[in-house]
Design an enzyme around this catalytic site. Structure first.
Site, PDB file in Angstrom:
ATOM      1  N   LYS A 257      -6.193  22.513   8.604  1.00 17.37           N
ATOM      2  CA  LYS A 257      -6.337  23.203   9.891  1.00 17.37           C
ATOM      3  C   LYS A 257      -6.198  24.703   9.660  1.00 17.37           C
ATOM      4  CE  LYS A 257      -5.653  22.401  14.681  1.00 17.37           C
ATOM      5  NZ  LYS A 257      -4.942  21.691  15.721  1.00 17.37           N
TER       6      LYS A 257
ATOM      7  N   THR B 168       0.853  -1.187   0.000  1.00 18.23           N
ATOM      8  CA  THR B 168       0.000   0.000   0.000  1.00 18.23           C
ATOM      9  C   THR B 168       0.886   1.233   0.000  1.00 18.23           C
ATOM     10  OG1 THR B 168      -1.753   1.175   1.183  1.00 18.23           O
ATOM     11  CG2 THR B 168      -0.195  -0.033   2.544  1.00 18.23           C
TER      12      THR B 168
ATOM     13  N   GLU C  73      -4.585  -2.953   4.521  1.00 16.99           N
ATOM     14  CA  GLU C  73      -4.263  -3.623   5.786  1.00 16.99           C
ATOM     15  C   GLU C  73      -5.440  -4.444   6.308  1.00 16.99           C
ATOM     16  OE1 GLU C  73      -3.768  -0.539   4.970  1.00 16.99           O
ATOM     17  OE2 GLU C  73      -1.905   0.288   5.794  1.00 16.99           O
TER      18      GLU C  73
ATOM     19  N   TRP D 191     -10.569  22.632  12.359  1.00 19.39           N
ATOM     20  CA  TRP D 191     -10.450  21.619  11.315  1.00 19.39           C
ATOM     21  C   TRP D 191     -11.469  21.844  10.207  1.00 19.39           C
ATOM     22  CZ3 TRP D 191      -6.186  19.110  11.365  1.00 19.39           C
ATOM     23  CH2 TRP D 191      -5.575  18.718  12.560  1.00 19.39           C
TER      24      TRP D 191
HETATM   25  P1  ADP Z   1      -3.784   3.477  -0.890  1.00 18.70           P
HETATM   26  O1  ADP Z   1      -3.526   4.216   0.409  1.00 18.70           O
HETATM   27  O2  ADP Z   1      -2.549   2.917  -1.521  1.00 18.70           O
HETATM   28  O3  ADP Z   1      -4.722   4.197  -1.801  1.00 18.70           O
HETATM   29  P2  ADP Z   1      -5.813   1.749   0.185  1.00 18.70           P
HETATM   30  O4  ADP Z   1      -6.744   1.336  -0.850  1.00 18.70           O
HETATM   31  O5  ADP Z   1      -5.427   0.793   1.212  1.00 18.70           O
HETATM   32  O6  ADP Z   1      -4.519   2.179  -0.503  1.00 18.70           O
HETATM   33  O7  ADP Z   1      -6.419   3.066   0.826  1.00 18.70           O
HETATM   34  C1  ADP Z   1      -7.257   2.986   1.926  1.00 18.70           C
HETATM   35  C2  ADP Z   1      -7.759   4.350   2.299  1.00 18.70           C
HETATM   36  O8  ADP Z   1      -8.737   4.790   1.346  1.00 18.70           O
HETATM   37  C3  ADP Z   1      -8.471   4.384   3.627  1.00 18.70           C
HETATM   38  O9  ADP Z   1      -7.571   4.465   4.710  1.00 18.70           O
HETATM   39  C4  ADP Z   1      -9.340   5.631   3.474  1.00 18.70           C
HETATM   40  O10 ADP Z   1      -8.594   6.801   3.722  1.00 18.70           O
HETATM   41  C5  ADP Z   1      -9.723   5.607   2.010  1.00 18.70           C
HETATM   42  N1  ADP Z   1     -11.056   5.000   1.836  1.00 18.70           N
HETATM   43  C6  ADP Z   1     -11.343   3.703   1.611  1.00 18.70           C
HETATM   44  N2  ADP Z   1     -12.668   3.514   1.492  1.00 18.70           N
HETATM   45  C7  ADP Z   1     -13.259   4.723   1.652  1.00 18.70           C
HETATM   46  C8  ADP Z   1     -14.615   5.184   1.655  1.00 18.70           C
HETATM   47  N3  ADP Z   1     -15.642   4.376   1.437  1.00 18.70           N
HETATM   48  N4  ADP Z   1     -14.818   6.496   1.888  1.00 18.70           N
HETATM   49  C9  ADP Z   1     -13.787   7.342   2.084  1.00 18.70           C
HETATM   50  N5  ADP Z   1     -12.493   6.974   2.085  1.00 18.70           N
HETATM   51  C10 ADP Z   1     -12.224   5.679   1.883  1.00 18.70           C
END
Ligand code: ADP
Length: 542
Positions: free
Chosen positions: A432, A177, A323, A437
């Site tokens: 911020k 990732t 993860e 926020w």
């Molecule tokens: P990368 O970080 O390489 O893009 P991931 O697919 O593991 O890989 O990313 C996961 C992240 O994507 C989550 O931690 C979150 O921030 C975001 N995410 C996943 N699903 C959603 C969702 N339904 N709505 C908003 N954000 C999301």
């Protein structure tokens, strides 16, 4: 109770026994191809023989660089079932990142599809551990000494392989990732994790996947196990549709129509593009879809509503990450909420949902205490489940993220009295301003609610007094005939936000840059801003 091991072998054996005639349809560079689960099983067994002939050993990492195709699905099973580990490689990474992950994993062999082989060729001299290359498809044979042809590897092999009994806790998959800074981080999946995740995905209050479904993962199979769809779909014996190399929005539409797809999943940007096709040609009909889990980034409420009202496409928010194998929460609508008025129902569906069975969630304050479930107080999402990783593979960033049995996601959310999670932002994307926020996600969702806006991404930019202020990048729909000004967009979203939330600047772009997994790349937007490329006046900007 019997302590039968939870391994992927059971996921393969069931459809072969009970649904041998169900189809797997795959788009390839040569056209459309289909075969039955019985043929699929035979080839997985032959491939297992091929892997043994190659000298692949239990515990070895075997890299795969492929689009979603039938051969990729064969590798999804054969590599784990011989006791080795499939490294699903995101081939859209930069060459330096690709070299890093292939070396970090110490992959011993690399299966690559013909259409991607040109990416691999220049890297070969930098991959000392990879000593065998196998090419899938005959469109292009790379200049690699000793390269093996995938079909030759399978040809003439026996139909049955004596799969070994495996420890359910042994690793069988590996994905990397992206990290905010530094190299990608690796996550090992065990048989047990994938088994339990696949089972949960099929639960009635999750995807309710069954043999009756026609399942098409558009999400790449290198992205967090294709969100688990290929494993679950195989287990239940669903018809599978694999969209193959470079699927365009029109390819996706044609496959859904032609194969009567009922379940499909992808990041929102893919569906934004599909929606634009639907808008151009109202005769297109995707009403066979019974659920479209969408995640990876937030789906605007307006988009969920529009897709359902106008096109009969039911989108459900899915939240997860590499993860977590990946699924953590699902936008299932509780029966009490289903009885509420339409607007309230959409308010809930725009949230990221409730934890899927087996997943524990804590939204934690800085001191680790749970926030109030009032839908307002913000905290970091922590996760715990048998399919959540407890470390990064050989990486000293593990200790910052996996603490006392909880995975700290780096996502900020609020949780409401019904238990629905509302993702506010990634920690690194929150803005911020003057100590307060501002959520980039909420601003983006509101901007994308404007009928002329195709894409919107909001980033923090430095400010001498407020420290940070929001800057919005907006892409207008190509068929927009009216002139849309920044002022008009700000007036459109103003009723929903405190005044200080409103972006100081709106920049109109032809396209928002995307990450290798199809999300808006705020890293690139920030780079452009700091290089001065976003500041140049655009025709419609403030
Ligand atoms: P990368 O970080 O390489 O893009 P991931 O697919 O593991 O890989 O990313 C996961 C992240 O994507 C989550 O931690 C979150 O921030 C975001 N995410 C996943 N699903 C959603 C969702 N339904 N709505 C908003 N954000 C999301």
């Amino acid at each position: 109770m019997m302590n039968t091991p939870l391994t992927l072998r059971q996921l393969l054996e069931r459809p072969v026994e009970y649904f041998p005639d169900k189809l797997i349809v795959s788009r390839t560079s040569q056209g459309q191809f289909h075969y039955r689960y019985r043929d699929f099983n035979q080839r997985v067994n032959q491939l297992a023989h091929g892997l043994r002939d190659m000298g692949i050993k239990p515990g070895d990492h075997v890299a795969v660089m492929a689009w979603n195709t039938f051969r990729h699905l064969e590798l999804y099973f054969a590599i784990p079932l011989v006791g080795s580990i499939i490294h699903m490689v995101n081939f859209r990474l930069f060459p330096e990142q690709l070299t890093y992950i292939l070396n970090h994993a110490e992959d011993v062999a690399l299966f690559v599809e013909d259409s991607i082989a040109s990416i691999v060729e220049p890297l070969i001299s930098q991959l000392p551990t990879v000593d065998q290359y196998i090419v899938m498809g005959d469109e292009y044979t790379p200049e690699i000494p000793g390269v093996i042809d995938y079909e030759t590897l399978l040809a003439g092999q026996p139909d049955a392989f004596p799969f070994p009994d495996l420890d359910e806790n042994s690793a069988c998959g590996l994905c990397y990732t992206s990290a905010t800074t530094g190299n990608p981080k690796g996550v090992h999946y065990t048989h047990r994790a994938l088994y339990l995740h696949s089972l949960t995905l099929c639960a009635a209050d999750v995807l309710a996947m069954s043999e009756r479904d026609v399942v098409m993962p558009v999400v790449p199979m290198f992205h967090a196990n294709g969100w688990g769809l290929p494993y679950s779909a195989t287990w239940v014996g669903a018809t599978q549709v694999l969209p193959g190399p470079h699927p365009t929005p029109m390819d996706i539409v044609q496959l859904i129509q032609g194969e009567h797809v009922t379940v499909s999943a992808a990041v929102p940007t893919v569906w934004f593009a599909v929606e634009q096709l639907l808008a151009q040609d109202p005769s297109l009909n995707l009403r066979t879809l019974r659920t479209v889990p969408m995640g990876g980034s937030a789906v605007p409420r307006s988009f969920i509503q529009h897709m359902e009202h106008d096109w009969g496409i039911p989108i459900t928010h899915a939240y997860g990450m590499t993860e977590a194998t990946p699924l953590a929460t699902y936008g299932y609508v509780k029966s009490a909420i289903a009885k509420m008025d339409e607007s309230t129902r959409y308010d809930y569906r725009a949230k990221q949902g409730i934890p899927i069975p087996g997943m524990r969630i804590r939204v934690a304050r800085r001191d680790g205490q749970e926030v109030h479930h009032d839908g307002q107080e913000m905290g970091e999402i922590w996760l715990q489940a048998p399919w959540v990783a407890d470390e990064y593979y050989h990486d000293d960033r593990t200790s910052d993220t996996f603490v006392d049995g909880w995975f700290h996601t780096g996502d900020v959310a609020a949780i409401d009295p019904e238990g629905y999670l509302r993702l506010i932002d990634r920690t690194k994307d929150l803005i911020k301003s003057g100590g307060e926020w501002i959520s980039s996600v909420e601003l983006e969702n509101a901007l994308m609610g404007h009928p002329a806006v195709a894409e919107a991404a909001v980033i923090a930019v430095p400010h001498p007094y407020w420290i940070e202020r929001p800057l919005a990048c907006v892409v207008l729909k190509p068929d927009t005939t009216v002139k849309v000004t920044a002022e008009a967009l700000l007036s459109f979203i103003a009723p929903h936000f405190a005044k200080f939330w409103l972006p100081d600047t709106i920049v109109f772009l032809p396209e928002i840059p995307k990450t290798s997994t199809g999300k808006f790349s705020k890293v690139r937007l920030r780079e452009w801003y700091h290089r001065g490329d976003l500041g140049t006046p655009q025709p419609n900007s403030l």
